[in-house]
Design an enzyme around this catalytic site. Structure first.
Site, PDB file in Angstrom:
ATOM      1  N   LYS A 100     -13.836 -15.728  -4.281  1.00  0.00           N
ATOM      2  CA  LYS A 100     -14.213 -14.684  -4.653  1.00  0.00           C
ATOM      3  C   LYS A 100     -14.535 -14.879  -6.259  1.00  0.00           C
ATOM      4  O   LYS A 100     -13.788 -15.022  -6.980  1.00  0.00           O
ATOM      5  CB  LYS A 100     -13.511 -13.272  -4.754  1.00  0.00           C
ATOM      6  CG  LYS A 100     -14.046 -12.137  -5.633  1.00  0.00           C
ATOM      7  CD  LYS A 100     -12.990 -11.025  -5.595  1.00  0.00           C
ATOM      8  CE  LYS A 100     -13.170  -9.946  -6.600  1.00  0.00           C
ATOM      9  NZ  LYS A 100     -12.479  -8.755  -6.757  1.00  0.00           N
ATOM     10  N   GLY A 161     -10.604  -1.343 -11.175  1.00  0.00           N
ATOM     11  CA  GLY A 161      -9.102  -0.408 -11.479  1.00  0.00           C
ATOM     12  C   GLY A 161      -9.485   0.957 -11.884  1.00  0.00           C
ATOM     13  O   GLY A 161      -8.513   1.653 -12.255  1.00  0.00           O
ATOM     14  N   ALA A 187     -14.355  -3.153  -5.896  1.00  0.00           N
ATOM     15  CA  ALA A 187     -13.803  -2.595  -7.111  1.00  0.00           C
ATOM     16  C   ALA A 187     -14.321  -1.129  -7.398  1.00  0.00           C
ATOM     17  O   ALA A 187     -15.355  -0.859  -7.150  1.00  0.00           O
ATOM     18  CB  ALA A 187     -14.124  -3.383  -8.265  1.00  0.00           C
ATOM     19  N   GLY A 188     -13.286  -0.248  -7.920  1.00  0.00           N
ATOM     20  CA  GLY A 188     -13.611   1.145  -8.342  1.00  0.00           C
ATOM     21  C   GLY A 188     -13.527   2.085  -7.572  1.00  0.00           C
ATOM     22  O   GLY A 188     -13.652   3.240  -7.905  1.00  0.00           O
ATOM     23  N   ASN A 209      -7.959  -2.949  -4.403  1.00  0.00           N
ATOM     24  CA  ASN A 209      -6.456  -3.513  -4.820  1.00  0.00           C
ATOM     25  C   ASN A 209      -5.816  -2.345  -5.400  1.00  0.00           C
ATOM     26  O   ASN A 209      -5.121  -1.552  -4.619  1.00  0.00           O
ATOM     27  CB  ASN A 209      -6.781  -4.630  -5.620  1.00  0.00           C
ATOM     28  CG  ASN A 209      -5.217  -5.078  -5.891  1.00  0.00           C
ATOM     29  OD1 ASN A 209      -4.955  -6.183  -6.301  1.00  0.00           O
ATOM     30  ND2 ASN A 209      -4.208  -4.474  -5.725  1.00  0.00           N
ATOM     31  N   THR A 210      -6.270  -1.922  -6.463  1.00  0.00           N
ATOM     32  CA  THR A 210      -5.683  -0.679  -7.169  1.00  0.00           C
ATOM     33  C   THR A 210      -5.430   0.361  -6.588  1.00  0.00           C
ATOM     34  O   THR A 210      -4.499   1.119  -6.591  1.00  0.00           O
ATOM     35  CB  THR A 210      -6.222  -0.459  -8.544  1.00  0.00           C
ATOM     36  OG1 THR A 210      -6.409  -2.063  -9.322  1.00  0.00           O
ATOM     37  CG2 THR A 210      -5.344   0.368  -9.584  1.00  0.00           C
TER      38      THR A 210
END
Lengths: 274, 66
Positions: A100, A161, A187-188, A209-210
């Protein structure tokens, strides 16, 4: 029952059943991370590369993630050169060509450094890597990365995040329109409906992830994300109805016991005046 | 000889190999990757790869990330 094996995600010729790729950062414990990944149904997981602590007894990420396809990231790199070094070390360590590619521009926004990302992508492709680049939701940049030989393009939904969800679905649609490689929103996202929206738009997969790790109950959220991704994908395949401004009755118009045909008086329910 | 490992100076016997460095640090060779002066050292060569005075070594591993 829908058979998800009939609709694999294909990256660089390899099929996966799950359209959810998850990160391994920010978990309180290794056990919580493992339980969340299992609940997410993900087959591909991202990892980061860092200097070893020069003292023995550190827990092994490689051992904790056995059975999953590792997708090492180049998070924290600000230049193509740093990303290349990181990718090469990750390949030696993880025995995988997948990377990535993430080259960021500044600490505050963590937004992609487009020029350095493209520069690194070209070199990594030449070196035989399967390059999955994190990029802005910019259709032009996505096309350039695809033309450079990337195996997918990974536009952000919102800053890493942030949990803000897909801020520009129209740009994502433009990327989808021209991309011939998988489009993976990276992301996001904040919650399961964000994941569903990404897949409903036609994105091939989503990476997060987050949104899982920072949920009050990460394992439960991981399952919610799995279901959100599945729901979104099914809705995309099913093809949504066209939105309309006015109502359209779901029940038959004919055969009503009382007549409220267009134009008919509806005052009959009012009490009769004496 | 002196080498710099992950930013820290370390004194090693002359001719020490990567395998010897990892043993000294109690680092499991299967859990790390090693870079010397910006080049990755293939794992299969750790036993023969001799270090030299002034080498800049990075020893890395996987950690949680997104």
């Amino acid at each position: 029952m829908i058979d998800h094996n009939d609709d694999p995600l294909v990256i660089a010729g390899r099929p996966w059943r799950s359209r959810l790729i998850v990160g391994t950062g920010k978990y309180k414990t290794t056990e919580e991370m493992q339980a969340a990944i299992a609940a997410s149904g993900a087959e591909i997981v991202t990892v980061a590369l860092r200097r070893v602590e020069l003292r023995p007894g550190q827990p092994s990420m490689l051992d904790a993630l056995q059975g999953y396809t590792l997708l090492p990231n180049t998070a924290g790199c600000y230049t193509a050169e740093e990303a290349l070094r990181t990718a090469r070390l990750a390949r030696e360590l993880g025995m995988t060509d997948f990377v990535k590619l993430e080259v960021i521009a500044d600490q505050k926004t963590l937004l992609p450094e487009a020029e350095e990302t493209l520069k690194a992508a070209k070199i990594l492709v030449k070196e035989g890597f399967v390059v999955l680049p994190y990029t802005n939701d910019d259709p032009i940049m996505a096309k350039k990365l695809e033309d450079a030989g990337c195996a997918a393009v990974m536009p952000l939904a919102a800053p890493i995040g942030s949990g803000l969800g897909i801020r520009n679905p129209f740009n994502i649609r433009l990327i989808l329109e021209s991309a011939k490689v998988p489009v993976i929103v990276d992301a996001g996202v904040g919650t399961a409906s964000d994941a569903a929206i990404a897949l409903e738009l036609g994105c091939d997969a989503i990476l997060m992830n987050t949104a899982i790790a920072a949920a009050r109950e990460p394992v439960r959220m991981a399952e919610a994300m799995k279901l959100g991704v599945q729901a979104g994908r099914l809705a995309f395949l099913a093809g949504r109805m066209a939105p309309k401004l006015y109502a359209s009755a779901s029940s038959p118009i004919g055969g009503l016991i009382a007549s409220h045909a267009p134009g008919a008086a509806i005052a009959s329910v009012e009490p009769k005046q004496a | 000889m002196q080498v710099r490992v992950n930013g820290e100076l370390l004194t090693l016997p002359d001719g020490a190999t990567v395998a010897e460095l990892l043993r000294r640090l109690e680092a499991d060779p299967t859990q790390v990757a090693v870079e010397r002066n910006l080049d990755v050292i293939p794992r299969r060569t750790y036993n023969e790869a001799a270090l030299a005075d002034g080498d800049e070594i990075e020893i890395v591993t996987f950690v949680g990330g997104g």
